[in-house]
Design an enzyme around this catalytic site. Structure first.
Site, PDB file in Angstrom:
ATOM      1  N   ASP A  27      -0.875  -0.599   5.986  1.00  0.00           N
ATOM      2  CA  ASP A  27      -1.956   0.232   7.814  1.00  0.00           C
ATOM      3  C   ASP A  27      -2.836   0.760   7.660  1.00  0.00           C
ATOM      4  O   ASP A  27      -3.388   0.423   8.871  1.00  0.00           O
ATOM      5  CB  ASP A  27      -0.626   1.511   7.524  1.00  0.00           C
ATOM      6  CG  ASP A  27      -1.340   2.836   6.819  1.00  0.00           C
ATOM      7  OD1 ASP A  27      -1.737   1.821   6.041  1.00  0.00           O
ATOM      8  OD2 ASP A  27      -1.142   3.370   7.648  1.00  0.00           O
ATOM      9  N   ASP A  50       0.994  -1.485  -0.043  1.00  0.00           N
ATOM     10  CA  ASP A  50       0.265  -0.351  -0.087  1.00  0.00           C
ATOM     11  C   ASP A  50       1.081   0.848   0.487  1.00  0.00           C
ATOM     12  O   ASP A  50       1.884   1.160   0.540  1.00  0.00           O
ATOM     13  CB  ASP A  50      -0.971  -0.099   1.321  1.00  0.00           C
ATOM     14  CG  ASP A  50      -1.674   0.878   1.332  1.00  0.00           C
ATOM     15  OD1 ASP A  50      -2.022   1.706   0.511  1.00  0.00           O
ATOM     16  OD2 ASP A  50      -1.318   1.475   2.137  1.00  0.00           O
ATOM     17  N   ASP A  85      -6.859  -0.836   4.241  1.00  0.00           N
ATOM     18  CA  ASP A  85      -6.810  -1.658   3.934  1.00  0.00           C
ATOM     19  C   ASP A  85      -6.868  -3.585   4.279  1.00  0.00           C
ATOM     20  O   ASP A  85      -6.604  -4.241   4.063  1.00  0.00           O
ATOM     21  CB  ASP A  85      -4.851  -1.423   4.411  1.00  0.00           C
ATOM     22  CG  ASP A  85      -4.273  -0.683   3.536  1.00  0.00           C
ATOM     23  OD1 ASP A  85      -4.224  -0.212   2.541  1.00  0.00           O
ATOM     24  OD2 ASP A  85      -3.377  -0.245   3.610  1.00  0.00           O
TER      25      ASP A  85
END
Ligand code: AMP
Length: 635
Positions: free
Chosen positions: A531, A333, A535
Site C-alpha cells: 500500500d 507487506d 512498496d
C-alpha cells in the site's frame, strides 16, 4: 489480417444498444425476404424469387460489404465480412441463391447476437461512469451557486445536502454526516465523517449537510482514476490476444490462397464438376475463417474484468489476469496490508530525567512533519492529550528508518533501533523492548544523540480476515511470505497470528525489490501486495503488483497491476481463481474453435457431405458459442 467488425475488442464504449437494435432489425428484414423468396420459389415465380433474394442479400449484406471493402482499400487488410459476402455472391453465381442468402442471414444474426453480448459486458463499466456527479453547489461569498462538477477548482468550498452525491474529492470543513462510500470501497455500511475527514467524489452523503473544501481537480479524483483504469483495461490487449492476431494474419492469407487453389484444382485432379468445385470452395472460405478463434479471448477477458470490477477488484489489463493465474507465491507487506495500517500508541516509557509527557511532547514535535503513519499516530496521541507541540527544525527523514530533528538546540532521533547508532541499552531496557516486540508491537526509540530517552510502543491491529486469507492461499498451493521494514520479533508475532511462516523483516525499500527478484527466480510468477510509497518499487518488480485501493497511496495504486478498491485482501484468492478460470475458458475456446474449423473443413472436402448453410451454421454457431462461453466469466 482478417478482422471481423463485431469481434473487434477495443470498440469499447461505442457499441451502443441502439447499434444492436439496428442490427436486429436488419437481420429480421433479411429473414423476411428469404421467407418471401422461398414462397415465390414454391409457387414458381422465378423472377420474383430472384428479386426477393437480391433484396435479402442487399439488406443483410450491404453493411458488411461496405465495411469489408473499406478495410480492403483503407487498411489493406482482408476482412471476414468481405470473405462472407464473396462466398454468398459466389454461391448465387452458380445458382445457389438460397444457400447464399442463408449464409448472409446467419452471419448477420450472429453479428447481432455478438453485439448484444458485448453490450452486456460494457454495461457494468458504463454504470461506473454514471456515478460521476454532474453538478455541484459552490459557496461563493456566502451565496450558493450551481456549477458543473468539472469546473470545480482546488480550494473551492462546496455544499452537499443530505442524500446528495459528493461532486469532488475534498476535506469536510463544516458539519458531520454518514457517508456511503460503496462506489469507491464497495463497503455498504456508511462511515461517519466530520470536520477534517476526507470525502470522495461519487460517494453519497447521508443525513447531514456538509461543507467540503475541494482538494482535487475533477480529472484527478479517485473516481476519475477508477474510470480511467477500467477504460484502459478494456483497451489493453493481453499477449495471447496479440498472438492470435498475428497468427490470424498469416492464417488468413493461407485460407485465401487455399480457396483459390480449391477453386481451380479439383476438376483436374479428382474430376469434380466446376459447379461442385466452386460450391465446395465457397464452403471452405466460410468454415475456414477464423471468427471463432478471434472471439475466443477478448469477450472472456472483458467478462472477467467486469466481474472483478463488480467485486471492487480492478484489473488494469487483460494481461494481469493471465499473470495472476500463474502466481506461485503471494508476498504481503505488513503495515496497511496485513494490518489495518492505523497504528495506535500503546505505551510511553521514558528514561533519563524525562517525564512521560515531556517524552511524548518531544517525540510528537519531531514527528509533526513526517508523513509516516507511525508519526501521525504519535502526533494524534499527543493532540488527544492536549499537548501543545513545539516547532522543530532541521528535519531529516531516513526512509524505512525514522526521522531526525532539532528542538531547543538538541538534535533528537526517532525511529527504529538502527537510528540509535552505538547507544547501548541497559539490560532492563533490552528486556522491556523484547517483551513488547514479542507482543507484536513496534517500538519507536527516541534518543538525544547520546542516550536513549524513551520508547514509544505502537500497535497496528492485524486484519480480522488475514488468517483465513492466508489459509485459503496455502490451500491453493500458493506460498505466502511477509515482508516488512519492521523488526524481526514484531514481524514474527504478526506471522504467528496470521499463519505465515516465511518472514523477512528489517527490510529497506530497495531490499524489498531484491527480495521480489529472488522470489521470482525461485518460484516463477509472484504477486506482491502493498500500500505504501515504500512498496511501489516492489509492486513494479513483481509479476503482479496488487495495491490496496482505499488505504493505499497514489503511487502504489498507480504502479500496481491490480487494485483492491475496498482494501479487502479476501479478494486475492478470488482474483487468482478468476484468472485461472479465465485461462481455462480461453484454452477451451481456442481448442473448440480450431476443432470445429478442422472438422468442417474435413467434412466439406473429404466427405463432401455438408452444404453451405450447414457450414455457415457450424462456423457461426461455434463463434457464438465461444463468445457465450466467455460470458460465463461474468458470473
Ligand atoms: P516502513 O518501511 O516505512 O514501514 O518503516 C520501517 C520501520 O522504520 C518502521 O516500523 C519504524 O520502526 C521505522 N520508521 C520509519 N519511519 C518512521 C517515523 N517517521 N517515525 C518513527 N519510526 C519510523
Amino acid at each position: 489480417m482478417i478482422t471481423k467488425s463485431n469481434h473487434k475488442p477495443n470498440k469499447g464504449f461505442s457499441f451502443g444498444l441502439w447499434e444492436s437494435h439496428g442490427a436486429a432489425i436488419v437481420t429480421s428484414f433479411c429473414l423476411l425476404f428469404i421467407v418471401l423468396a422461398y414462397l415465390a420459389r414454391i409457387n414458381d415465380y422465378t423472377f420474383v424469387e430472384i428479386i426477393l433474394f437480391l433484396f435479402a442479400y442487399i439488406v443483410g449484406g450491404y453493411q458488411k460489404a461496405v465495411e469489408g471493402i473499406s478495410t480492403l482499400f483503407k487498411e489493406k487488410d482482408l476482412d471476414v465480412d468481405l470473405l462472407m459476402v464473396i462466398a454468398a455472391i459466389g454461391a448465387a453465381a452458380i445458382g445457389y441463391w438460397m444457400d447464399g442468402a442463408i449464409l448472409i442471414f446467419i452471419f448477420s444474426l450472429s453479428g447481432t447476437l455478438e453485439g448484444y453480448t458485448m453490450e452486456r459486458t460494457n454495461k457494468d463499466i458504463r454504470s461506473i461512469l454514471d456515478l460521476r456527479p454532474e453538478k455541484a453547489v459552490l459557496l461563493r461569498n456566502g451565496k450558493q451557486v450551481e456549477v458543473k462538477a468539472e469546473e470545480l477548482k482546488k480550494g473551492d468550498t462546496i455544499l452537499i445536502k443530505p442524500g446528495e452525491r459528493i461532486a469532488a474529492d475534498g476535506i469536510i470543513t463544516q458539519g458531520y454526516s454518514a457517508i456511503y462510500q460503496a462506489t469507491i470501497t464497495g463497503e455498504s455500511v456508511p462511515v461517519d465523517k466530520t470536520v477534517n475527514d476526507e470525502v470522495f467524489s461519487g460517494t453519497v452523503n447521508g443525513y447531514g449537510g456538509i461543507e467540503v473544501k475541494v482538494t482535487k481537480q475533477a480529472e484527478e479524483t479517485m473516481l476519475s482514476k477508477i474510470i480511467h483504469l477500467v477504460q484502459e483495461a478494456k483497451n489493453e490487449k493481453p499477449p495471447n490476444q496479440l498472438f492470435v492476431e498475428k497468427f490470424e494474419s498469416i492464417y488468413a492469407k493461407i485460407v485465401v490462397i487455399t480457396a483459390i487453389i480449391l477453386m481451380i484444382a479439383p476438376p483436374f485432379i479428382i474430376h469434380w464438376s466446376w459447379k461442385e468445385t466452386i460450391y465446395r470452395a465457397m464452403i471452405f472460405l466460410v468454415v475456414a475463417s477464423p471468427c471463432a478463434l478471434v472471439s475466443s479471448i477478448m469477450p472472456a477477458i472483458l467478462s472477467a474484468i467486469s466481474n472483478a470490477s463488480r467485486k471492487r477488484v480492478l484489473f488494469k489489463g487483460g494481461a494481469h489476469l493471465e499473470n495472476i493465474a500463474g502466481v506461485k507465491a503471494v508476498i504481503f507487506d505488513k503495515t496497511g496490508t496485513l494490518t489495518y495500517g492505523e497504528p495506535v500508541v500503546q505505551d510511553i516509557i521514558s528514561f533519563e530525567n524525562y517525564s512521560e509527557m515531556e517524552l511524548l511532547k518531544t517525540t510528537a514535535s519531531i514527528e509533526a512533519l513526517s508523513e509516516h503513519p507511525i508519526a501521525k499516530s504519535i502526533v494524534q496521541h499527543a493532540l488527544n492529550k492536549n499537548i501543545e507541540l513545539e516547532h522543530s527544525i532541521n528535519l531529516r527523514s531516513f526512509k524505512g528508518m525514522g526521522v531526525q530533528g532539532t528542538l531547543n538546540g538538541i538534535s533528537y532521533k526517532v525511529g527504529k533501533r538502527d537510528m540509535l547508532n552505538n547507544i547501548v541499552l541497559t539490560k532492563e531496557q533490552e528486556d522491556l523492548a523484547l517483551k513488547l516486540e514479542q507482543q507484536g508491537r513496534t517500538i519507536i526509540f527516541v534518543s538525544n544523540g547520546h542516550n536513549l530517552i524513551g520508547m514509544v510502543s505502537i500497535f497496528d491491529q492485524v486484519r480480522l480476515e488475514a488468517r483465513r486469507v492466508i489459509e485459503e492461499l496455502k490451500n491453493m498451493n500458493i506460498r505466502v511470505a511477509l515482508l516488512t521494514g519492521d523488526n524481526e520479533r514484531t514481524a514474527k508475532n504478526i506471522g504467528e497470528s496470521t499463519g505465515i511462516e516465511e518472514i523477512y523483516s528489517g527490510l529497506l525499500p530497495e531490499d524489498k525489490v531484491d527480495f521480489i527478484k529472488k522470489m521470482t527466480a525461485k518460484y516463477g510468477k509472484v504477486a506482491m501486495v502493498g500500500d505504501g510509497v515504500n512498496d511501489a518499487p516492489a509492486l513494479a518488480a513483481a509479476s503482479v503488483g496488487i495495491a490496496m485501493g482505499a488505504a493505499g497511496t497514489d503511487i502504489a495504486i498507480e504502479t500496481a497491476d491490480v487494485i483492491l478498491m475496498a482494501d479487502d485482501i479476501e479478494r486475492i484468492p478470488f482474483a487468482i481463481s478468476l484468472g485461472k478460470r479465465t485461462n481455462r475458458i480461453i484454452k477451451q475456446n481456442v481448442i473448440f474453435a480450431i476443432g470445429v474449423a478442422l472438422t468442417l473443413i474435413t467434412l466439406n472436402f473429404i466427405g463432401g457431405i455438408i452444404n453451405l448453410p450447414e457450414g455457415v451454421i457450424g462456423h457461426e454457431g461455434s463463434t457464438v458459442l465461444v463468445i457465450l462461453s466467455g460470458l460465463r466469466l461474468l458470473r
